[in-house]
Design a protein around this motif. Sequence first.
Motif, short mmCIF file in Angstrom:
data_model
loop_
_atom_site.label_atom_id
_atom_site.label_comp_id
_atom_site.label_asym_id
_atom_site.label_seq_id
_atom_site.Cartn_x
_atom_site.Cartn_y
_atom_site.Cartn_z
N VAL A 202 0.84 -1.20 0.00
CA VAL A 202 0.00 0.00 0.00
C VAL A 202 0.87 1.24 0.00
CG1 VAL A 202 -1.65 1.32 1.39
CG2 VAL A 202 -2.01 -1.12 1.01
N LEU A 203 1.92 1.26 0.81
CA LEU A 203 2.81 2.41 0.85
C LEU A 203 3.53 2.62 -0.48
CD1 LEU A 203 4.34 2.12 4.42
CD2 LEU A 203 2.71 3.81 3.58
N VAL A 204 3.94 1.55 -1.12
CA VAL A 204 4.61 1.66 -2.42
C VAL A 204 3.63 2.22 -3.45
CG1 VAL A 204 5.60 0.32 -4.32
CG2 VAL A 204 6.33 -0.10 -1.97
N LEU A 205 2.41 1.72 -3.45
CA LEU A 205 1.41 2.22 -4.40
C LEU A 205 1.09 3.69 -4.15
CD1 LEU A 205 -1.01 -0.83 -4.66
CD2 LEU A 205 0.54 0.03 -6.41
N LEU A 206 0.98 4.08 -2.90
CA LEU A 206 0.72 5.48 -2.58
C LEU A 206 1.88 6.37 -3.03
CD1 LEU A 206 -0.98 5.31 0.93
CD2 LEU A 206 -2.00 6.01 -1.24
N ALA A 207 3.09 5.90 -2.85
CA ALA A 207 4.25 6.67 -3.29
C ALA A 207 4.25 6.83 -4.82
CB ALA A 207 5.54 5.99 -2.83
N LEU A 208 3.89 5.78 -5.54
CA LEU A 208 3.81 5.87 -6.99
C LEU A 208 2.72 6.84 -7.43
CD1 LEU A 208 4.32 2.14 -8.05
CD2 LEU A 208 5.88 4.06 -8.40
N LEU A 209 1.58 6.79 -6.77
CA LEU A 209 0.49 7.72 -7.11
C LEU A 209 0.89 9.16 -6.82
CD1 LEU A 209 -2.64 5.73 -5.89
CD2 LEU A 209 -1.99 6.27 -8.24
N ALA A 210 1.59 9.38 -5.71
CA ALA A 210 2.05 10.74 -5.39
C ALA A 210 3.05 11.23 -6.43
CB ALA A 210 2.67 10.75 -4.00
N LEU A 211 3.93 10.35 -6.87
CA LEU A 211 4.90 10.72 -7.90
C LEU A 211 4.20 11.08 -9.21
CD1 LEU A 211 7.88 10.96 -8.76
CD2 LEU A 211 7.78 8.55 -9.38
N LEU A 212 3.22 10.28 -9.60
CA LEU A 212 2.46 10.58 -10.81
C LEU A 212 1.72 11.90 -10.69
CD1 LEU A 212 1.00 7.09 -11.74
CD2 LEU A 212 2.68 8.42 -13.01
N ALA A 213 1.15 12.19 -9.52
CA ALA A 213 0.44 13.45 -9.32
C ALA A 213 1.40 14.63 -9.41
CB ALA A 213 -0.26 13.44 -7.97
N LEU A 214 2.59 14.49 -8.85
CA LEU A 214 3.58 15.56 -8.94
C LEU A 214 4.04 15.79 -10.37
CD1 LEU A 214 5.78 14.90 -5.78
CD2 LEU A 214 4.30 16.87 -6.22
N LEU A 215 4.25 14.71 -11.10
CA LEU A 215 4.67 14.85 -12.49
C LEU A 215 3.58 15.49 -13.34
CD1 LEU A 215 6.52 11.46 -13.04
CD2 LEU A 215 7.53 13.74 -12.92
#
Length: 54
Positions: A20-33
Motif C-alpha cells: 500500500v505504501l509503495v502504491l501510494l508513493a507511486l500515485l504521489a509521484l504521478l500526481a507531482l509529475l
Amino acid sequence: MALVFALGNHPTVLTVLLLVLVLLALLALLALLAASGRATIKAEKATRSPEDGR
C-alpha cells in the motif's frame, strides 16, 4: 523474486502495508509529475507572444 514469495500463499499485514505504501508513493509521484507538466504548459502559454501565431 522475494516479493512474489512473500505474497505467495499468506501475505502478512506488514507485506500488505508495504505494498500500500509503495502504491501510494507511486500515485504521489504521478500526481507531482502531472502537476509540473500542467504548470509548464500554463507557463509556456503565458510567455508566448502573439506573433507566434498559436
